[in-house]
Design a protein around this motif. Structure first.
Motif, PDB file in Angstrom:
ATOM      1  N   ALA A  19     -57.248 -68.082 -69.812  1.00  0.00           N
ATOM      2  CA  ALA A  19     -57.830 -68.881 -70.896  1.00  0.00           C
ATOM      3  C   ALA A  19     -56.790 -69.092 -71.984  1.00  0.00           C
ATOM      4  CB  ALA A  19     -59.068 -68.195 -71.479  1.00  0.00           C
ATOM      5  N   ARG A  20     -57.071 -70.069 -72.841  1.00  0.00           N
ATOM      6  CA  ARG A  20     -56.280 -70.324 -74.042  1.00  0.00           C
ATOM      7  C   ARG A  20     -57.244 -70.455 -75.210  1.00  0.00           C
ATOM      8  NH1 ARG A  20     -52.077 -75.452 -74.953  1.00  0.00           N
ATOM      9  NH2 ARG A  20     -51.410 -74.878 -77.075  1.00  0.00           N
ATOM     10  N   ALA A  21     -56.899 -69.875 -76.359  1.00  0.00           N
ATOM     11  CA  ALA A  21     -57.790 -69.933 -77.521  1.00  0.00           C
ATOM     12  C   ALA A  21     -56.973 -70.033 -78.799  1.00  0.00           C
ATOM     13  CB  ALA A  21     -58.682 -68.700 -77.576  1.00  0.00           C
ATOM     14  N   ILE A  22     -57.374 -70.940 -79.690  1.00  0.00           N
ATOM     15  CA  ILE A  22     -56.712 -71.105 -80.978  1.00  0.00           C
ATOM     16  C   ILE A  22     -57.693 -70.706 -82.087  1.00  0.00           C
ATOM     17  CG2 ILE A  22     -55.616 -72.711 -82.571  1.00  0.00           C
ATOM     18  CD1 ILE A  22     -54.735 -74.379 -80.227  1.00  0.00           C
ATOM     19  N   THR A  23     -57.250 -69.802 -82.952  1.00  0.00           N
ATOM     20  CA  THR A  23     -58.072 -69.361 -84.073  1.00  0.00           C
ATOM     21  C   THR A  23     -58.455 -70.554 -84.942  1.00  0.00           C
ATOM     22  OG1 THR A  23     -56.743 -67.339 -84.084  1.00  0.00           O
ATOM     23  CG2 THR A  23     -58.200 -67.703 -85.974  1.00  0.00           C
ATOM     24  N   PRO A  24     -59.716 -70.626 -85.408  1.00  0.00           N
ATOM     25  CA  PRO A  24     -60.123 -71.757 -86.255  1.00  0.00           C
ATOM     26  C   PRO A  24     -59.306 -71.849 -87.538  1.00  0.00           C
ATOM     27  CG  PRO A  24     -62.031 -70.503 -85.508  1.00  0.00           C
ATOM     28  CD  PRO A  24     -60.827 -69.700 -85.134  1.00  0.00           C
ATOM     29  N   PRO A  25     -59.207 -73.039 -88.130  1.00  0.00           N
ATOM     30  CA  PRO A  25     -58.511 -73.186 -89.412  1.00  0.00           C
ATOM     31  C   PRO A  25     -59.254 -72.439 -90.511  1.00  0.00           C
ATOM     32  CG  PRO A  25     -59.681 -75.199 -88.834  1.00  0.00           C
ATOM     33  CD  PRO A  25     -59.770 -74.307 -87.642  1.00  0.00           C
ATOM     34  N   GLY A  26     -58.533 -72.146 -91.601  1.00  0.00           N
ATOM     35  CA  GLY A  26     -59.152 -71.452 -92.722  1.00  0.00           C
ATOM     36  C   GLY A  26     -59.052 -69.951 -92.635  1.00  0.00           C
ATOM     37  N   ARG A  27     -58.473 -69.421 -91.556  1.00  0.00           N
ATOM     38  CA  ARG A  27     -58.312 -67.981 -91.408  1.00  0.00           C
ATOM     39  C   ARG A  27     -56.936 -67.578 -91.922  1.00  0.00           C
ATOM     40  NH1 ARG A  27     -62.959 -69.507 -90.124  1.00  0.00           N
ATOM     41  NH2 ARG A  27     -64.101 -68.646 -88.348  1.00  0.00           N
ATOM     42  N   VAL A  28     -56.829 -66.356 -92.439  1.00  0.00           N
ATOM     43  CA  VAL A  28     -55.558 -65.883 -92.967  1.00  0.00           C
ATOM     44  C   VAL A  28     -54.564 -65.629 -91.842  1.00  0.00           C
ATOM     45  CG1 VAL A  28     -56.253 -63.439 -92.957  1.00  0.00           C
ATOM     46  CG2 VAL A  28     -54.493 -64.244 -94.570  1.00  0.00           C
ATOM     47  N   ARG A  29     -55.062 -65.317 -90.636  1.00  0.00           N
ATOM     48  CA  ARG A  29     -54.217 -65.160 -89.461  1.00  0.00           C
ATOM     49  C   ARG A  29     -54.713 -66.104 -88.379  1.00  0.00           C
ATOM     50  NH1 ARG A  29     -54.750 -60.073 -91.511  1.00  0.00           N
ATOM     51  NH2 ARG A  29     -52.853 -58.839 -91.800  1.00  0.00           N
ATOM     52  N   ARG A  30     -53.804 -66.896 -87.829  1.00  0.00           N
ATOM     53  CA  ARG A  30     -54.183 -67.824 -86.766  1.00  0.00           C
ATOM     54  C   ARG A  30     -53.229 -67.674 -85.591  1.00  0.00           C
ATOM     55  NH1 ARG A  30     -54.666 -73.717 -87.820  1.00  0.00           N
ATOM     56  NH2 ARG A  30     -56.246 -73.580 -86.191  1.00  0.00           N
ATOM     57  N   PHE A  31     -53.794 -67.670 -84.390  1.00  0.00           N
ATOM     58  CA  PHE A  31     -52.997 -67.500 -83.187  1.00  0.00           C
ATOM     59  C   PHE A  31     -53.397 -68.535 -82.141  1.00  0.00           C
ATOM     60  CE2 PHE A  31     -53.320 -63.298 -85.153  1.00  0.00           C
ATOM     61  CZ  PHE A  31     -51.972 -62.975 -85.299  1.00  0.00           C
ATOM     62  N   ASP A  32     -52.404 -69.007 -81.400  1.00  0.00           N
ATOM     63  CA  ASP A  32     -52.624 -69.838 -80.214  1.00  0.00           C
ATOM     64  C   ASP A  32     -52.363 -68.893 -79.032  1.00  0.00           C
ATOM     65  OD1 ASP A  32     -52.706 -71.674 -78.174  1.00  0.00           O
ATOM     66  OD2 ASP A  32     -51.312 -73.095 -79.088  1.00  0.00           O
ATOM     67  N   THR A  33     -53.433 -68.275 -78.541  1.00  0.00           N
ATOM     68  CA  THR A  33     -53.312 -67.156 -77.605  1.00  0.00           C
ATOM     69  C   THR A  33     -53.559 -67.593 -76.175  1.00  0.00           C
ATOM     70  OG1 THR A  33     -54.085 -65.634 -79.318  1.00  0.00           O
ATOM     71  CG2 THR A  33     -54.144 -64.843 -77.041  1.00  0.00           C
ATOM     72  N   ARG A  34     -52.672 -67.158 -75.278  1.00  0.00           N
ATOM     73  CA  ARG A  34     -52.877 -67.348 -73.840  1.00  0.00           C
ATOM     74  C   ARG A  34     -53.281 -66.010 -73.245  1.00  0.00           C
ATOM     75  NH1 ARG A  34     -49.668 -70.546 -77.071  1.00  0.00           N
ATOM     76  NH2 ARG A  34     -49.135 -72.529 -76.074  1.00  0.00           N
ATOM     77  N   PHE A  35     -54.407 -66.004 -72.553  1.00  0.00           N
ATOM     78  CA  PHE A  35     -54.929 -64.796 -71.930  1.00  0.00           C
ATOM     79  C   PHE A  35     -54.487 -64.769 -70.467  1.00  0.00           C
ATOM     80  CE2 PHE A  35     -57.578 -65.611 -75.551  1.00  0.00           C
ATOM     81  CZ  PHE A  35     -57.978 -64.367 -76.026  1.00  0.00           C
ATOM     82  N   PHE A  36     -53.638 -63.801 -70.135  1.00  0.00           N
ATOM     83  CA  PHE A  36     -53.176 -63.624 -68.765  1.00  0.00           C
ATOM     84  C   PHE A  36     -53.964 -62.498 -68.105  1.00  0.00           C
ATOM     85  CE2 PHE A  36     -49.552 -65.343 -71.068  1.00  0.00           C
ATOM     86  CZ  PHE A  36     -49.006 -66.262 -70.186  1.00  0.00           C
ATOM     87  N   SER A  37     -53.941 -62.483 -66.773  1.00  0.00           N
ATOM     88  CA  SER A  37     -54.504 -61.350 -66.043  1.00  0.00           C
ATOM     89  C   SER A  37     -53.524 -60.938 -64.956  1.00  0.00           C
ATOM     90  CB  SER A  37     -55.858 -61.693 -65.426  1.00  0.00           C
ATOM     91  OG  SER A  37     -55.696 -62.597 -64.346  1.00  0.00           O
ATOM     92  N   ALA A  38     -53.652 -59.677 -64.528  1.00  0.00           N
ATOM     93  CA  ALA A  38     -52.855 -59.156 -63.416  1.00  0.00           C
ATOM     94  C   ALA A  38     -53.631 -58.006 -62.797  1.00  0.00           C
ATOM     95  CB  ALA A  38     -51.488 -58.681 -63.891  1.00  0.00           C
ATOM     96  N   GLU A  39     -53.397 -57.773 -61.532  1.00  0.00           N
ATOM     97  CA  GLU A  39     -54.019 -56.649 -60.846  1.00  0.00           C
ATOM     98  C   GLU A  39     -53.392 -55.341 -61.323  1.00  0.00           C
ATOM     99  OE1 GLU A  39     -56.529 -56.875 -58.833  1.00  0.00           O
ATOM    100  OE2 GLU A  39     -56.571 -59.016 -58.354  1.00  0.00           O
ATOM    101  N   ALA A  40     -54.206 -54.277 -61.367  1.00  0.00           N
ATOM    102  CA  ALA A  40     -53.690 -52.966 -61.768  1.00  0.00           C
ATOM    103  C   ALA A  40     -52.572 -52.504 -60.848  1.00  0.00           C
ATOM    104  CB  ALA A  40     -54.830 -51.947 -61.780  1.00  0.00           C
ATOM    105  N   SER A  41     -52.556 -52.990 -59.622  1.00  0.00           N
ATOM    106  CA  SER A  41     -51.510 -52.610 -58.671  1.00  0.00           C
ATOM    107  C   SER A  41     -50.131 -53.100 -59.108  1.00  0.00           C
ATOM    108  CB  SER A  41     -51.841 -53.156 -57.278  1.00  0.00           C
ATOM    109  OG  SER A  41     -51.980 -54.569 -57.314  1.00  0.00           O
ATOM    110  N   ALA A  42     -50.080 -54.044 -60.060  1.00  0.00           N
ATOM    111  CA  ALA A  42     -48.799 -54.547 -60.562  1.00  0.00           C
ATOM    112  C   ALA A  42     -48.149 -53.582 -61.549  1.00  0.00           C
ATOM    113  CB  ALA A  42     -48.993 -55.908 -61.224  1.00  0.00           C
ATOM    114  N   ILE A  43     -48.892 -52.563 -62.001  1.00  0.00           N
ATOM    115  CA  ILE A  43     -48.335 -51.566 -62.921  1.00  0.00           C
ATOM    116  C   ILE A  43     -47.336 -50.699 -62.145  1.00  0.00           C
ATOM    117  CG2 ILE A  43     -48.850 -49.603 -64.422  1.00  0.00           C
ATOM    118  CD1 ILE A  43     -51.732 -50.783 -64.649  1.00  0.00           C
TER     119      ILE A  43
END
Length: 249
Positions: A150-174
């Motif tokens: 997923a991708r999510a951008i914090t709404p305007p008007g917030r003191v902290r804003r991020f354009d975040t990309r949510f990645f996933s991986a299998e635990a076996s990759a650790i």
């Protein structure tokens, strides 16, 4: 355009700040499929941190200016890069690589769980700072096992804003674990593997729960694929809404 996403009453945020440009950030959702139902790793934030104190979150943070220069064991898959280039604001190819590396770095820093691969050409020995645990074990970060969820951008008007990309991986990759990273005085004070929708996540931030719902749908359809539609949460027409980014977006 989907319906607006409602904020819970106890999650209302101050929206009186001037416009702040969102900063690129990345998050890593680790998945354990060893049981009958998949589990994800979340960490509980310290009660005294400024941002989301006491909440269960995925490890993650903003892109560092050096992340694009860190050598990797393998390039990000072309399909992952294509997923990261979807949507607006536009993401450059070099930034796509940085985002994947950031997700690995932040997970290792905050949880002690590192996704890397052994290399024999001496490149790992050049890593230092937050990457020293990789160097000490002859590892380079390996983004080849990551999927964009997923991708999510914090709404305007917030003191902290991020354009975040949510990645996933299998635990076996650790491939490496650093002891002592999570403790009572750290940013994350506890790590737990939980089923989606379980009690530890009941008080999670609304966006965390929204992303988890989308991940659950992906997992129900079989193995994760790079060509799956990507949910994009952003502010539009006075509300937080979800678009779907496809391979043609």
């Amino acid at each position: 355009m989907n319906a607006p996403l409602a904020l819970a009453k106890n999650e209302k945020e101050d929206d009186s700040h001037p416009y702040v440009r969102p900063k690129d950030a990345a998050t890593l959702i680790l998945i354990d499929r060893s049981g009958s139902r998949p589990k994800v790793l979340v960490g509980r934030r310290h009660d005294k941190v400024v941002f989301m104190p006491g909440k269960y979150v995925f490890p993650g943070g903003r892109v560092d200016k050096t992340d694009n220069r860190v050598p990797v064991a393998a390039p990000i898959p072309p399909e992952l890069e294509a997923s990261l280039l979807r949507g607006r604001p536009k993401t450059e190819a070099s930034r796509a690589r940085s985002l994947a590396v950031t997700a690995i770095r932040e997970a290792c820093e905050e949880t002690g769980l590192c996704l890397g691969r052994k290399v024999e050409d001496g490149r790992a020995g050049k890593l230092d700072g937050v990457w020293k645990p990789f160097a000490d074990n002859g590892l380079l970060p390996d983004p080849s096992s990551l999927f964009l969820i997923a991708r999510a951008i914090t709404p305007p008007g917030r003191v902290r804003r991020f354009d975040t990309r949510f990645f996933s991986a299998e635990a076996s990759a650790i491939t490496h674990r650093i002891p002592g990273v999570v403790h009572a005085d750290a940013e994350l004070v506890e790590l737990v593997w939980v089923e989606i929708g379980s009690e530890p996540l009941a008080d999670a931030h609304n966006m965390t729960k929204a992303v988890l719902r989308q991940l659950e749908l992906r997992l129900a359809n079989g193995p994760l694929r790079h060509d799956a539609p990507i949910p994009f949460f952003h502010w539009y027409d006075g509300a937080m809404r979800m678009d779907t980014l496809t391979s043609t977006s």
